[in-house]
Design an enzyme around this catalytic site. Sequence first.
Site, mmCIF file in Angstrom:
data_model
loop_
_atom_site.group_PDB
_atom_site.id
_atom_site.type_symbol
_atom_site.label_atom_id
_atom_site.label_comp_id
_atom_site.label_asym_id
_atom_site.label_seq_id
_atom_site.Cartn_x
_atom_site.Cartn_y
_atom_site.Cartn_z
ATOM 1 N N SER A 142 0.853 -1.200 0.000
ATOM 2 C CA SER A 142 0.000 0.000 0.000
ATOM 3 C C SER A 142 0.881 1.239 0.000
ATOM 4 O O SER A 142 2.016 1.217 0.493
ATOM 5 C CB SER A 142 -0.865 0.011 1.265
ATOM 6 O OG SER A 142 -1.469 1.275 1.418
ATOM 7 N N TYR A 155 -1.239 -1.665 10.300
ATOM 8 C CA TYR A 155 -1.414 -1.795 8.843
ATOM 9 C C TYR A 155 -0.140 -1.347 8.128
ATOM 10 O O TYR A 155 0.416 -2.068 7.299
ATOM 11 C CB TYR A 155 -2.610 -0.950 8.394
ATOM 12 C CG TYR A 155 -2.914 -1.052 6.911
ATOM 13 C CD1 TYR A 155 -3.561 -2.157 6.389
ATOM 14 C CD2 TYR A 155 -2.556 -0.029 6.027
ATOM 15 C CE1 TYR A 155 -3.857 -2.256 5.033
ATOM 16 C CE2 TYR A 155 -2.835 -0.116 4.673
ATOM 17 C CZ TYR A 155 -3.487 -1.238 4.179
ATOM 18 O OH TYR A 155 -3.761 -1.329 2.824
HETATM 19 N N1 LIG Z 1 -8.686 -0.250 -1.188
HETATM 20 C C1 LIG Z 1 -7.618 0.484 -1.031
HETATM 21 O O1 LIG Z 1 -7.707 1.718 -1.021
HETATM 22 C C2 LIG Z 1 -6.259 -0.141 -0.903
HETATM 23 C C3 LIG Z 1 -5.147 0.696 -0.995
HETATM 24 C C4 LIG Z 1 -3.879 0.148 -0.865
HETATM 25 C C5 LIG Z 1 -3.737 -1.210 -0.658
HETATM 26 N N2 LIG Z 1 -4.833 -2.011 -0.565
HETATM 27 C C6 LIG Z 1 -4.616 -3.432 -0.331
HETATM 28 O O2 LIG Z 1 -5.244 -4.181 -1.351
HETATM 29 C C7 LIG Z 1 -5.624 -5.460 -0.837
HETATM 30 C C8 LIG Z 1 -7.084 -5.713 -1.180
HETATM 31 O O3 LIG Z 1 -7.875 -4.730 -0.528
HETATM 32 P P1 LIG Z 1 -9.347 -4.320 -0.969
HETATM 33 O O4 LIG Z 1 -9.381 -2.850 -0.961
HETATM 34 O O5 LIG Z 1 -9.729 -5.070 -2.178
HETATM 35 O O6 LIG Z 1 -10.173 -4.809 0.333
HETATM 36 P P2 LIG Z 1 -11.472 -5.686 0.523
HETATM 37 O O7 LIG Z 1 -12.484 -5.383 -0.500
HETATM 38 O O8 LIG Z 1 -11.804 -5.565 1.951
HETATM 39 O O9 LIG Z 1 -10.935 -7.169 0.211
HETATM 40 C C9 LIG Z 1 -10.056 -7.829 1.075
HETATM 41 C C10 LIG Z 1 -10.011 -9.289 0.709
HETATM 42 O O10 LIG Z 1 -9.129 -9.966 1.645
HETATM 43 C C11 LIG Z 1 -9.830 -11.067 2.208
HETATM 44 N N3 LIG Z 1 -9.379 -11.357 3.572
HETATM 45 C C12 LIG Z 1 -9.321 -10.496 4.620
HETATM 46 N N4 LIG Z 1 -8.945 -11.153 5.737
HETATM 47 C C13 LIG Z 1 -8.764 -12.453 5.378
HETATM 48 C C14 LIG Z 1 -8.399 -13.625 6.078
HETATM 49 N N5 LIG Z 1 -8.145 -13.639 7.401
HETATM 50 N N6 LIG Z 1 -8.320 -14.804 5.391
HETATM 51 C C15 LIG Z 1 -8.608 -14.833 4.070
HETATM 52 N N7 LIG Z 1 -8.943 -13.752 3.358
HETATM 53 C C16 LIG Z 1 -9.036 -12.585 3.999
HETATM 54 C C17 LIG Z 1 -11.298 -10.627 2.193
HETATM 55 O O11 LIG Z 1 -12.199 -11.707 2.268
HETATM 56 P P3 LIG Z 1 -12.932 -12.179 3.616
HETATM 57 O O12 LIG Z 1 -13.218 -10.962 4.453
HETATM 58 O O13 LIG Z 1 -14.131 -12.880 3.106
HETATM 59 O O14 LIG Z 1 -11.966 -13.129 4.274
HETATM 60 C C18 LIG Z 1 -11.378 -9.940 0.832
HETATM 61 O O15 LIG Z 1 -11.572 -10.901 -0.173
HETATM 62 C C19 LIG Z 1 -5.349 -5.421 0.658
HETATM 63 O O16 LIG Z 1 -4.129 -6.065 0.945
HETATM 64 C C20 LIG Z 1 -5.232 -3.952 0.953
HETATM 65 O O17 LIG Z 1 -4.421 -3.680 2.070
HETATM 66 C C21 LIG Z 1 -6.098 -1.508 -0.689
#
Ligand SMILES: NC(=O)c1ccc[n+]([C@@H]2O[C@H](COP(=O)([O-])OP(=O)(O)OC[C@H]3O[C@@H](n4cnc5c(N)ncnc54)[C@H](OP(=O)(O)O)[C@@H]3O)[C@@H](O)[C@H]2O)c1
Length: 260
Positions: A142, A155
């Site tokens: 991130s 985080y």
């Molecule tokens: N959105 C942003 O602005 C942003 C920015 C920078 C980086 N990121 C990174 O991008 C990645 C994806 O984020 P996103 O924004 O797409 O978030 P999201 O929509 O909340 O998706 C997160 C995914 O991770 C899974 N997950 C979470 N905890 C888990 C666990 N204990 N075991 C298995 N799966 C798990 C969730 O599924 P379940 O809850 O069903 O397990 C979901 O499929 C993350 O690493 C995040 O830090 C996001």
Amino acid sequence: MLLDGQVAIVTGGGRGIGRAIARKFAAEGAAVALAARSDNELREAVAEIRNAGGRAVAVPADLARETDCDKIVKAARDAFGAIHILVNNAGIYGPVRMIEAIAPRDWDEVLAINLRAPYLLCRLVLPEMYQRKSGSILNISSVAAKAAFPMNGPYTASKAGLLGLTRTLAAEAAPAGVRVNAICPGPVTETRMSQELTRAFADYFHSAGDEVLNRMLENILQRRPQTAEEVASAALFLASDQASAITGQTLNVDGGMAFC
Ligand SMILES: NC(=O)c1ccc[n+]([C@@H]2O[C@H](COP(=O)([O-])OP(=O)(O)OC[C@H]3O[C@@H](n4cnc5c(N)ncnc54)[C@H](OP(=O)(O)O)[C@@H]3O)[C@@H](O)[C@H]2O)c1
């Protein structure tokens, strides 16, 4: 197709950025194994890929558990015979609090999912990749790892740790033909994590969510959020042979926010 004949594990493939990555990889010929806790989201994502003519399996799993990491790798091998690509995308934001207000168990949970699970999965897939002398690992970090935002201690620590792990792994894996890279997305506002975070910051600052978000967007050169699709395009590039000379690197997909 860029990933013809490849097999990829995408953690967090049920929604958000992971789902966009899985969809794109499948459209480029990869068979994908999607892992997350929410069975219903996984089933929807798999159906979407299969309906478009792709190959996918769902692996319900909690990445905080070592046995579930074993299960993911076994399920991918059982379904598709090999693993060529690992995308460590799953993540949680954790508590939106100052460090002194964060409980140790919350700290441990964020580190377990965001940093320990990628390590566990890497140690399971690397021997096969080394034997084949090829493979690609992608860690979704991130922009938080490169900036200074308040109230995201575990985080940020986990995402900065993931960049360190990326470099060490790249150094260890390069002689065996395996590449390891990372992506640092900026705010991808369409995902659940981002929306929950905006609400949490708005509550904390007693302001509207839009205000908090707009302040952040003002510090991005493009003055807009990024999309899951844009992150997935970068992931496809790095995972494919198009990036054959790229390893140990971080690609910022942030519209011009971080410059290191
Ligand atoms: N959105 C942003 O602005 C942003 C920015 C920078 C980086 N990121 C990174 O991008 C990645 C994806 O984020 P996103 O924004 O797409 O978030 P999201 O929509 O909340 O998706 C997160 C995914 O991770 C899974 N997950 C979470 N905890 C888990 C666990 N204990 N075991 C298995 N799966 C798990 C969730 O599924 P379940 O809850 O069903 O397990 C979901 O499929 C993350 O690493 C995040 O830090 C996001």
